[in-house]
Design a protein around this motif. Structure first.
Motif, PDB file in Angstrom:
ATOM      1  N   ALA A 100       1.033  -1.264  -0.040  1.00 47.53           N
ATOM      2  CA  ALA A 100       0.286  -0.415  -0.044  1.00 47.53           C
ATOM      3  C   ALA A 100       0.984   1.059  -0.052  1.00 47.53           C
ATOM      4  O   ALA A 100       0.262   2.538  -0.991  1.00 47.53           O
ATOM      5  CB  ALA A 100      -0.415  -0.039   1.470  1.00 47.53           C
ATOM      6  N   ALA A 101       1.899   1.192   0.391  1.00 50.53           N
ATOM      7  CA  ALA A 101       2.559   2.648   0.710  1.00 50.53           C
ATOM      8  C   ALA A 101       3.466   3.106  -0.496  1.00 50.53           C
ATOM      9  O   ALA A 101       4.619   2.121  -1.213  1.00 50.53           O
ATOM     10  CB  ALA A 101       3.873   1.949   1.751  1.00 50.53           C
ATOM     11  N   ASP A 102       3.465   4.016  -0.414  1.00 50.03           N
ATOM     12  CA  ASP A 102       5.066   5.394  -1.067  1.00 50.03           C
ATOM     13  C   ASP A 102       5.919   5.357  -0.443  1.00 50.03           C
ATOM     14  O   ASP A 102       6.696   5.452  -1.532  1.00 50.03           O
ATOM     15  CB  ASP A 102       3.649   6.637  -1.844  1.00 50.03           C
ATOM     16  N   VAL A 103       5.536   5.289   0.890  1.00 50.70           N
ATOM     17  CA  VAL A 103       6.951   5.364   1.328  1.00 50.70           C
ATOM     18  C   VAL A 103       7.524   4.372   2.653  1.00 50.70           C
ATOM     19  O   VAL A 103       6.076   4.591   3.334  1.00 50.70           O
ATOM     20  CB  VAL A 103       6.947   6.795   1.786  1.00 50.70           C
ATOM     21  N   VAL A 104       8.442   4.250   2.379  1.00 47.13           N
ATOM     22  CA  VAL A 104       8.548   2.798   3.415  1.00 47.13           C
ATOM     23  C   VAL A 104       9.566   3.971   4.855  1.00 47.13           C
ATOM     24  O   VAL A 104      10.086   4.024   4.721  1.00 47.13           O
ATOM     25  CB  VAL A 104       8.922   2.120   3.321  1.00 47.13           C
ATOM     26  N   VAL A 105       9.063   4.429   5.761  1.00 47.95           N
ATOM     27  CA  VAL A 105       9.975   4.467   6.901  1.00 47.95           C
ATOM     28  C   VAL A 105      10.091   3.670   7.726  1.00 47.95           C
ATOM     29  O   VAL A 105       9.460   3.025   8.540  1.00 47.95           O
ATOM     30  CB  VAL A 105       9.269   6.007   7.796  1.00 47.95           C
ATOM     31  N   ALA A 130       7.693  -6.305  -6.790  1.00 44.96           N
ATOM     32  CA  ALA A 130       6.937  -7.269  -8.394  1.00 44.96           C
ATOM     33  C   ALA A 130       5.706  -6.667  -8.034  1.00 44.96           C
ATOM     34  O   ALA A 130       4.958  -7.034  -9.362  1.00 44.96           O
ATOM     35  CB  ALA A 130       7.552  -8.201  -7.707  1.00 44.96           C
ATOM     36  N   LEU A 131       4.620  -6.940  -6.530  1.00 41.72           N
ATOM     37  CA  LEU A 131       3.690  -6.558  -6.753  1.00 41.72           C
ATOM     38  C   LEU A 131       3.012  -5.355  -6.981  1.00 41.72           C
ATOM     39  O   LEU A 131       1.877  -4.850  -7.272  1.00 41.72           O
ATOM     40  CB  LEU A 131       2.895  -6.708  -5.869  1.00 41.72           C
ATOM     41  N   ARG A 132       3.617  -4.078  -7.382  1.00 43.26           N
ATOM     42  CA  ARG A 132       3.832  -2.913  -7.484  1.00 43.26           C
ATOM     43  C   ARG A 132       3.952  -2.273  -8.499  1.00 43.26           C
ATOM     44  O   ARG A 132       5.154  -2.579  -9.393  1.00 43.26           O
ATOM     45  CB  ARG A 132       4.091  -2.221  -6.403  1.00 43.26           C
ATOM     46  N   ASN A 133       2.838  -1.519  -9.238  1.00 49.70           N
ATOM     47  CA  ASN A 133       3.575  -0.289 -10.694  1.00 49.70           C
ATOM     48  C   ASN A 133       4.176   0.033 -10.618  1.00 49.70           C
ATOM     49  O   ASN A 133       4.900   0.368 -11.526  1.00 49.70           O
ATOM     50  CB  ASN A 133       1.812   0.311 -11.006  1.00 49.70           C
ATOM     51  N   VAL A 134       4.383   0.833  -8.431  1.00 49.08           N
ATOM     52  CA  VAL A 134       5.067   2.486  -8.912  1.00 49.08           C
ATOM     53  C   VAL A 134       6.095   1.803  -7.129  1.00 49.08           C
ATOM     54  O   VAL A 134       5.762   1.596  -6.741  1.00 49.08           O
ATOM     55  CB  VAL A 134       4.704   3.272  -7.975  1.00 49.08           C
ATOM     56  N   PRO A 135       7.701   1.938  -8.046  1.00 50.93           N
ATOM     57  CA  PRO A 135       7.875   1.279  -6.836  1.00 50.93           C
ATOM     58  C   PRO A 135       7.805   2.729  -5.330  1.00 50.93           C
ATOM     59  O   PRO A 135       7.479   3.660  -5.451  1.00 50.93           O
ATOM     60  CB  PRO A 135       9.739   1.783  -7.606  1.00 50.93           C
ATOM     61  N   THR A 136       8.856   1.627  -4.881  1.00 49.09           N
ATOM     62  CA  THR A 136       8.540   2.253  -3.097  1.00 49.09           C
ATOM     63  C   THR A 136       9.257   3.145  -2.717  1.00 49.09           C
ATOM     64  O   THR A 136      10.635   2.697  -3.032  1.00 49.09           O
ATOM     65  CB  THR A 136       8.294   0.968  -1.748  1.00 49.09           C
ATOM     66  N   ALA A 137       9.699   4.294  -2.246  1.00 47.43           N
ATOM     67  CA  ALA A 137      10.357   5.079  -1.620  1.00 47.43           C
ATOM     68  C   ALA A 137      11.015   5.020  -0.330  1.00 47.43           C
ATOM     69  O   ALA A 137      10.453   4.348   0.591  1.00 47.43           O
ATOM     70  CB  ALA A 137      10.397   6.973  -2.040  1.00 47.43           C
ATOM     71  N   LEU A 201      10.295  12.328  -0.549  1.00 49.59           N
ATOM     72  CA  LEU A 201      11.419  11.078  -0.632  1.00 49.59           C
ATOM     73  C   LEU A 201      10.753  10.798  -2.220  1.00 49.59           C
ATOM     74  O   LEU A 201       9.368  11.011  -1.988  1.00 49.59           O
ATOM     75  CB  LEU A 201      11.101  10.276   0.272  1.00 49.59           C
ATOM     76  N   GLU A 202      11.924  11.073  -2.969  1.00 51.37           N
ATOM     77  CA  GLU A 202      11.745  10.102  -4.373  1.00 51.37           C
ATOM     78  C   GLU A 202      11.955   9.185  -4.169  1.00 51.37           C
ATOM     79  O   GLU A 202      12.859   8.852  -4.039  1.00 51.37           O
ATOM     80  CB  GLU A 202      12.271  11.389  -5.327  1.00 51.37           C
ATOM     81  N   VAL A 203      11.511   8.226  -5.064  1.00 46.96           N
ATOM     82  CA  VAL A 203      11.627   7.077  -5.179  1.00 46.96           C
ATOM     83  C   VAL A 203      13.042   7.414  -6.057  1.00 46.96           C
ATOM     84  O   VAL A 203      13.974   7.455  -6.673  1.00 46.96           O
ATOM     85  CB  VAL A 203      10.807   6.555  -6.748  1.00 46.96           C
ATOM     86  N   GLN A 204      14.037   6.165  -5.740  1.00 49.48           N
ATOM     87  CA  GLN A 204      15.478   5.695  -5.487  1.00 49.48           C
ATOM     88  C   GLN A 204      15.494   5.643  -7.510  1.00 49.48           C
ATOM     89  O   GLN A 204      15.709   4.428  -7.511  1.00 49.48           O
ATOM     90  CB  GLN A 204      16.738   4.966  -4.985  1.00 49.48           C
ATOM     91  N   ALA A 205      16.850   6.303  -7.784  1.00 50.27           N
ATOM     92  CA  ALA A 205      16.975   5.904  -9.229  1.00 50.27           C
ATOM     93  C   ALA A 205      17.581   4.520 -10.123  1.00 50.27           C
ATOM     94  O   ALA A 205      18.477   4.575  -8.855  1.00 50.27           O
ATOM     95  CB  ALA A 205      17.589   6.682 -10.328  1.00 50.27           C
TER      96      ALA A 205
END
Ligand SMILES: Nc1ncnc2c1ncn2[C@@H]1O[C@H](COP(=O)(O)OP(=O)(O)O)[C@@H](O)[C@H]1O
Ligand SMILES: [Mg+2]
Length: 205
Positions: A100-105, A130-137, A201-205
């Motif tokens: 569910a998370a966009d960002v994990v702390v 693998a289950l997400r369309n958008v990577p998590t930061a 926080l942005e997703v790391q390249a």
């Protein structure tokens, strides 16, 4: 809307304290915040009830958070903060929070004991990607730090060398935090800066 999950392997790693303070810091900066307590122990919900938080706090100790968060949030919700049970004890729920998370702390003390456990958290995040369309930061938030101790810098470097992020802001070990559970949150201290780092926080390249 941004969904922030607070995750670590074990109990006692400051997940609930981090959730509570970050949620208040997001609210203080003008965000409409929802807190989800996915730990069956329910410490966050009890804290919210006892202290009369203005921030809505719901108990949702389930393994399908990724399908539930959108439906529970209001149209006006800007930030959802999910407190989680220990990954070691309740992997299903934590995995669904990671989905569910966009960002994990990841709250963590700068000690060998806690830092050496981090790869299990990175592995879980990786698995869920693998289950997400958008990577998590994701980023570590150092908590329970001792002023002027060299450990903080040493462990920061070690984590960063491993390709992971550590927020610049650190949370000191303080009696006020140790006694905070259940009491109203008035002083945000460094959590204010930590919260703005988390939202940036942005997703790391
Ligand atoms: N910065 C801090 N300084 C001192 N004690 C802290 C700090 N952060 C958390 N604690 C204490 O550490 C213990 C574990 O924190 P908690 O947030 O309940 O962790 P978790 O939810 O991961 O089990 C609690 O007793 C809490 O009050
Ligand atoms: Mg907890």
């Amino acid at each position: 809307m941004r969904t922030v999950a607070v995750v670590n392997l074990k109990g006692g790693s400051s997940k609930t304290t981090t959730t509570a303070y970050l949620a208040h810091a997001f609210a203080a900066s003008g965000s409409d915040v929802l807190v989800i307590d996915s730990d069956p122990q329910g410490s966050t919900v009890r804290w919210s009830d006892a202290a009369g938080w203005d921030i809505p706090t719901v108990a949702l100790p389930v393994k399908n958070l990724h399908t539930r968060v959108q439906g529970i949030a209001r149209p006006t919700t800007d930030v959802v903060v999910i407190d989680t049970p220990p990954l070691l004890e309740n992997a299903g729920t934590v995995y669904s929070a990671l989905r569910a998370a966009d960002v994990v702390v990841v709250p963590c003390a700068p000690t060998s004991h806690e830092v050496e456990a981090l790869p299990d958290v990175w592995a879980a995040i990786e698995e869920v990607q693998a289950l997400r369309n958008v990577p998590t930061a994701a980023a570590v938030l150092f908590t329970r730090t001792i002023a002027n101790a060299s450990s903080t810098g040493i462990y920061r470097e070690a984590i960063e060398e491993g390709g992971h992020r550590v927020l610049a802001t650190t949370i000191p070990r303080r009696e006020a935090y140790a006694q905070a559970l259940g009491a109203p949150i008035r002083e945000l201290g460094p959590y204010e800066a930590a919260a703005s780092e988390v939202l940036a926080l942005e997703v790391q390249a």
